[in-house]
Scaffold this motif. Structure first.
Motif, mmCIF file in Angstrom:
data_model
loop_
_atom_site.group_PDB
_atom_site.id
_atom_site.type_symbol
_atom_site.label_atom_id
_atom_site.label_comp_id
_atom_site.label_asym_id
_atom_site.label_seq_id
_atom_site.Cartn_x
_atom_site.Cartn_y
_atom_site.Cartn_z
ATOM 1 N N UNK A 16 0.843 -1.209 0.000
ATOM 2 C CA UNK A 16 0.000 0.000 0.000
ATOM 3 C C UNK A 16 0.874 1.253 0.000
ATOM 4 N N UNK A 17 1.893 1.231 0.841
ATOM 5 C CA UNK A 17 2.746 2.416 1.001
ATOM 6 C C UNK A 17 3.726 2.584 -0.145
ATOM 7 N N UNK A 18 3.773 1.597 -1.046
ATOM 8 C CA UNK A 18 4.637 1.724 -2.235
ATOM 9 C C UNK A 18 3.904 2.434 -3.371
ATOM 10 N N UNK A 19 2.646 2.804 -3.146
ATOM 11 C CA UNK A 19 1.852 3.419 -4.219
ATOM 12 C C UNK A 19 2.411 4.789 -4.608
ATOM 13 N N UNK A 20 2.134 5.214 -5.835
ATOM 14 C CA UNK A 20 2.534 6.578 -6.218
ATOM 15 C C UNK A 20 1.622 7.589 -5.524
ATOM 16 N N UNK A 63 -5.470 -4.277 -2.774
ATOM 17 C CA UNK A 63 -6.226 -5.348 -3.433
ATOM 18 C C UNK A 63 -5.300 -6.272 -4.226
ATOM 19 N N UNK A 64 -4.335 -5.680 -4.908
ATOM 20 C CA UNK A 64 -3.442 -6.491 -5.739
ATOM 21 C C UNK A 64 -2.472 -7.313 -4.891
ATOM 22 N N UNK A 65 -2.010 -6.730 -3.792
ATOM 23 C CA UNK A 65 -1.105 -7.480 -2.902
ATOM 24 C C UNK A 65 -1.855 -8.658 -2.279
ATOM 25 N N UNK A 66 -3.103 -8.427 -1.890
ATOM 26 C CA UNK A 66 -3.924 -9.506 -1.326
ATOM 27 C C UNK A 66 -4.048 -10.635 -2.346
ATOM 28 N N UNK A 85 -5.025 8.109 -2.322
ATOM 29 C CA UNK A 85 -5.658 7.068 -1.520
ATOM 30 C C UNK A 85 -6.175 5.927 -2.403
ATOM 31 N N UNK A 86 -6.630 6.282 -3.608
ATOM 32 C CA UNK A 86 -7.112 5.244 -4.525
ATOM 33 C C UNK A 86 -5.961 4.337 -4.956
ATOM 34 N N UNK A 87 -4.822 4.934 -5.218
ATOM 35 C CA UNK A 87 -3.657 4.142 -5.637
ATOM 36 C C UNK A 87 -3.237 3.186 -4.515
ATOM 37 N N UNK A 106 -1.028 8.777 3.418
ATOM 38 C CA UNK A 106 -1.925 7.794 3.999
ATOM 39 C C UNK A 106 -1.601 7.362 5.417
ATOM 40 N N UNK A 107 -2.659 6.942 6.105
ATOM 41 C CA UNK A 107 -2.578 6.172 7.353
ATOM 42 C C UNK A 107 -3.437 4.931 7.108
ATOM 43 N N UNK A 108 -3.234 3.884 7.898
ATOM 44 C CA UNK A 108 -4.025 2.662 7.705
ATOM 45 C C UNK A 108 -4.534 2.160 9.048
#
Ligand SMILES: Cc1cc2nc3c(=O)[nH]c(=O)nc-3n(C[C@H](O)[C@H](O)[C@H](O)COP(=O)(O)O)c2cc1C
Length: 171
Positions: free
Chosen positions: A33-37, A103-106, A95-97, A45-47
């Motif tokens: 998630x944190x690797x997103x552009x 989703x893709x990592x899952x 946030x969308x990225x 982001x926070x999670x």
């Protein structure tokens, strides 16, 4: 799993088994998630990560399209704290990225998930703020219930539409 295969076989899954999501897998997913552009590489982001089953079930009381939470072993809610942000123009894209990367990592880890919308529905945003004690400046962006599943995600999606591609000019 190869990246393209994960992209093309990802599906929204709303049925999960009891098997818990390991801490190691959750960390891998959050790393993705944190690797997103993000705009100006702000990484805003926070999670919020929830593995407490009764608490995940409570989400069904505040979101009418989240019945899959009765079965999910984990849930991630990507959040943004607008009090921290300097450049606000592109936070929805950021946030969308991050959400899509989750989703893709899952999928790459052979698990299942679904993107459940929270923002920009004001009522939902406020209900999630109340349930998870978020400060007023924090916006819960989306809900991602995660789990292992026997729902088969093998076939590659084919949503390719030639007519949506415009080479060089819109004609
Ligand atoms: C912004 C957004 C909000 C969504 N909200 C919900 C939701 O509230 N409940 C749900 O079950 N699925 C939700 N979905 C999942 C979509 O229904 C799903 O992505 C779409 O039907 C395509 O199916 P696929 O993900 O299997 O390709 C949402 C997806 C997006 C991108």
């Amino acid at each position: 799993m190869e990246a393209l295969k994960a992209i093309l076989t990802r599906r929204s899954v709303r049925r999960f088994s009891d098997k818990p999501v390991s801490q190691e897998n959750l960390e891998t997913i959050l790393r993705a998630a944190m690797a997103a552009p993000s705009a100006t590489n702000e990484q805003p982001w926070h999670f919020l990560v929830i593995t407490d089953r009764p608490l995940i079930c409570k989400i069904t009381e505040i979101h009418q399209h989240a019945a899959m939470c009765y079965q999910a072993s984990a849930a991630i809610i990507p959040c943004i704290n607008l009090a921290e942000k300097e450049y606000r123009d592109f936070w929805v894209e950021d946030m969308s990225a991050a959400t899509q990367n989750i989703l893709l990592a899952v999928r790459a880890l052979d698990m299942a998930a679904v993107w459940v919308g929270i923002y920009p529905n004001e009522g939902r945003v406020n209900e999630f703020r109340k349930l998870f004690k978020l400060p007023p400046s924090v916006i819960p962006f989306a809900l991602i219930p995660i789990g292992h599943s026997d729902v088969v995600q093998k076939e590659e999606l084919d949503r390719f539409k030639k007519e949506r591609i415009h080479w060089h000019k819109w004609e």
